[in-house]
Design a protein around this motif. Sequence first.
Motif, PDB file in Angstrom:
ATOM      1  N   LEU A  42       0.830  -1.206   0.000  1.00 28.43           N
ATOM      2  CA  LEU A  42       0.000   0.000   0.000  1.00 28.43           C
ATOM      3  C   LEU A  42       0.867   1.260   0.000  1.00 28.43           C
ATOM      4  O   LEU A  42       0.543   2.251  -0.659  1.00 28.43           O
ATOM      5  CB  LEU A  42      -0.940   0.001   1.209  1.00 28.43           C
ATOM      6  N   THR A  43       1.973   1.224   0.725  1.00 27.59           N
ATOM      7  CA  THR A  43       2.903   2.356   0.749  1.00 27.59           C
ATOM      8  C   THR A  43       3.487   2.590  -0.641  1.00 27.59           C
ATOM      9  O   THR A  43       3.574   3.726  -1.107  1.00 27.59           O
ATOM     10  CB  THR A  43       4.016   2.094   1.785  1.00 27.59           C
ATOM     11  N   GLU A  44       3.872   1.509  -1.314  1.00 29.90           N
ATOM     12  CA  GLU A  44       4.392   1.633  -2.675  1.00 29.90           C
ATOM     13  C   GLU A  44       3.323   2.192  -3.624  1.00 29.90           C
ATOM     14  O   GLU A  44       3.617   3.059  -4.453  1.00 29.90           O
ATOM     15  CB  GLU A  44       4.869   0.268  -3.181  1.00 29.90           C
ATOM     16  N   ALA A  45       2.091   1.707  -3.491  1.00 26.04           N
ATOM     17  CA  ALA A  45       1.006   2.178  -4.355  1.00 26.04           C
ATOM     18  C   ALA A  45       0.710   3.651  -4.107  1.00 26.04           C
ATOM     19  O   ALA A  45       0.484   4.418  -5.057  1.00 26.04           O
ATOM     20  CB  ALA A  45      -0.257   1.338  -4.134  1.00 26.04           C
ATOM     21  N   LEU A  46       0.723   4.072  -2.853  1.00 22.79           N
ATOM     22  CA  LEU A  46       0.487   5.477  -2.532  1.00 22.79           C
ATOM     23  C   LEU A  46       1.600   6.345  -3.103  1.00 22.79           C
ATOM     24  O   LEU A  46       1.338   7.416  -3.663  1.00 22.79           O
ATOM     25  CB  LEU A  46       0.368   5.674  -1.018  1.00 22.79           C
ATOM     26  N   ALA A  47       2.842   5.904  -2.989  1.00 20.13           N
ATOM     27  CA  ALA A  47       3.957   6.666  -3.550  1.00 20.13           C
ATOM     28  C   ALA A  47       3.794   6.816  -5.062  1.00 20.13           C
ATOM     29  O   ALA A  47       3.997   7.908  -5.606  1.00 20.13           O
ATOM     30  CB  ALA A  47       5.290   5.980  -3.226  1.00 20.13           C
ATOM     31  N   ASP A  48       3.399   5.740  -5.726  1.00 19.91           N
ATOM     32  CA  ASP A  48       3.175   5.810  -7.178  1.00 19.91           C
ATOM     33  C   ASP A  48       2.038   6.766  -7.517  1.00 19.91           C
ATOM     34  O   ASP A  48       2.145   7.571  -8.446  1.00 19.91           O
ATOM     35  CB  ASP A  48       2.860   4.418  -7.739  1.00 19.91           C
ATOM     36  N   ALA A  49       0.941   6.681  -6.773  1.00 15.49           N
ATOM     37  CA  ALA A  49      -0.218   7.544  -7.040  1.00 15.49           C
ATOM     38  C   ALA A  49       0.132   9.016  -6.826  1.00 15.49           C
ATOM     39  O   ALA A  49      -0.268   9.885  -7.611  1.00 15.49           O
ATOM     40  CB  ALA A  49      -1.391   7.141  -6.143  1.00 15.49           C
ATOM     41  N   LEU A  50       0.898   9.312  -5.784  1.00 12.73           N
ATOM     42  CA  LEU A  50       1.309  10.699  -5.536  1.00 12.73           C
ATOM     43  C   LEU A  50       2.225  11.203  -6.648  1.00 12.73           C
ATOM     44  O   LEU A  50       2.120  12.357  -7.065  1.00 12.73           O
ATOM     45  CB  LEU A  50       1.998  10.812  -4.173  1.00 12.73           C
ATOM     46  N   ARG A  51       3.098  10.352  -7.150  1.00 12.92           N
ATOM     47  CA  ARG A  51       3.989  10.732  -8.248  1.00 12.92           C
ATOM     48  C   ARG A  51       3.177  11.045  -9.508  1.00 12.92           C
ATOM     49  O   ARG A  51       3.426  12.037 -10.193  1.00 12.92           O
ATOM     50  CB  ARG A  51       4.992   9.613  -8.518  1.00 12.92           C
ATOM     51  N   VAL A  52       2.183  10.220  -9.811  1.00 13.21           N
ATOM     52  CA  VAL A  52       1.326  10.454 -10.980  1.00 13.21           C
ATOM     53  C   VAL A  52       0.556  11.760 -10.817  1.00 13.21           C
ATOM     54  O   VAL A  52       0.476  12.569 -11.736  1.00 13.21           O
ATOM     55  CB  VAL A  52       0.363   9.265 -11.194  1.00 13.21           C
ATOM     56  N   ALA A  53      -0.005  11.976  -9.634  1.00  6.90           N
ATOM     57  CA  ALA A  53      -0.769  13.205  -9.387  1.00  6.90           C
ATOM     58  C   ALA A  53       0.111  14.437  -9.536  1.00  6.90           C
ATOM     59  O   ALA A  53      -0.296  15.439 -10.131  1.00  6.90           O
ATOM     60  CB  ALA A  53      -1.394  13.168  -7.991  1.00  6.90           C
ATOM     61  N   GLU A  54       1.325  14.368  -9.022  1.00  7.99           N
ATOM     62  CA  GLU A  54       2.254  15.501  -9.150  1.00  7.99           C
ATOM     63  C   GLU A  54       2.604  15.738 -10.614  1.00  7.99           C
ATOM     64  O   GLU A  54       2.613  16.872 -11.093  1.00  7.99           O
ATOM     65  CB  GLU A  54       3.515  15.237  -8.343  1.00  7.99           C
ATOM     66  N   SER A  55       2.863  14.676 -11.339  1.00  7.98           N
ATOM     67  CA  SER A  55       3.201  14.790 -12.758  1.00  7.98           C
ATOM     68  C   SER A  55       2.054  15.400 -13.552  1.00  7.98           C
ATOM     69  O   SER A  55       2.255  16.294 -14.370  1.00  7.98           O
ATOM     70  CB  SER A  55       3.554  13.408 -13.314  1.00  7.98           C
ATOM     71  N   ARG A  56       0.847  14.934 -13.298  1.00  8.65           N
ATOM     72  CA  ARG A  56      -0.315  15.463 -14.021  1.00  8.65           C
ATOM     73  C   ARG A  56      -0.560  16.929 -13.662  1.00  8.65           C
ATOM     74  O   ARG A  56      -0.955  17.710 -14.508  1.00  8.65           O
ATOM     75  CB  ARG A  56      -1.546  14.618 -13.724  1.00  8.65           C
ATOM     76  N   GLY A  57      -0.317  17.277 -12.407  1.00 11.15           N
ATOM     77  CA  GLY A  57      -0.484  18.662 -11.998  1.00 11.15           C
ATOM     78  C   GLY A  57       0.486  19.583 -12.710  1.00 11.15           C
ATOM     79  O   GLY A  57       0.143  20.700 -13.100  1.00 11.15           O
ATOM     80  N   ARG A  58       1.703  19.129 -12.915  1.00 12.48           N
ATOM     81  CA  ARG A  58       2.692  19.931 -13.630  1.00 12.48           C
ATOM     82  C   ARG A  58       2.311  20.098 -15.095  1.00 12.48           C
ATOM     83  O   ARG A  58       2.548  21.136 -15.698  1.00 12.48           O
ATOM     84  CB  ARG A  58       4.068  19.278 -13.544  1.00 12.48           C
ATOM     85  N   ARG A  59       1.754  19.052 -15.708  1.00 13.46           N
ATOM     86  CA  ARG A  59       1.390  19.106 -17.108  1.00 13.46           C
ATOM     87  C   ARG A  59       0.194  20.002 -17.364  1.00 13.46           C
ATOM     88  O   ARG A  59       0.042  20.563 -18.425  1.00 13.46           O
ATOM     89  CB  ARG A  59       1.086  17.709 -17.646  1.00 13.46           C
ATOM     90  N   SER A  60      -0.690  20.165 -16.359  1.00 14.13           N
ATOM     91  CA  SER A  60      -1.908  20.934 -16.577  1.00 14.13           C
ATOM     92  C   SER A  60      -1.686  22.438 -16.418  1.00 14.13           C
ATOM     93  O   SER A  60      -2.559  23.212 -16.716  1.00 14.13           O
ATOM     94  CB  SER A  60      -3.005  20.460 -15.627  1.00 14.13           C
ATOM     95  N   HIS A  61      -0.532  22.846 -15.917  1.00 16.03           N
ATOM     96  CA  HIS A  61      -0.288  24.278 -15.725  1.00 16.03           C
ATOM     97  C   HIS A  61       0.556  24.869 -16.832  1.00 16.03           C
ATOM     98  O   HIS A  61       1.261  24.347 -17.517  1.00 16.03           O
ATOM     99  CB  HIS A  61       0.390  24.517 -14.373  1.00 16.03           C
TER     100      HIS A  61
END
Length: 91
Positions: free
Chosen positions: A72-91
């Motif tokens: 679950l810790t690994e999955a959360l780390a991956d999900a946070l990385r994806v969210a951060e990446s998508r946030g950077r792309r949308s700005h």
Amino acid sequence: MNAPREPRLLPWSSPEGKPCYLITDNAAGPVSRLADTTEATQLAMGTELLAHARGLLPDAPHGELRYLAERLTEALADALRVAESRGRRSH
């Protein structure tokens, strides 16, 4: 003619647990701002929980619960990385 905007998946669910979407051309509207604030809060909470889990796991006894917590810790780390990446792309 402008292409229709893709609906935005909101960071909350309906009372029945179904996903909620927003369709708008106003990214600065009140619902968009509330969604942005909620997403930022959820990401911050995820980051804090991830740090807390990483601090606890090395001393946790081995077994199924520890294995689950590590995955679950690994999955959360991956999900946070994806969210951060998508946030950077949308700005």
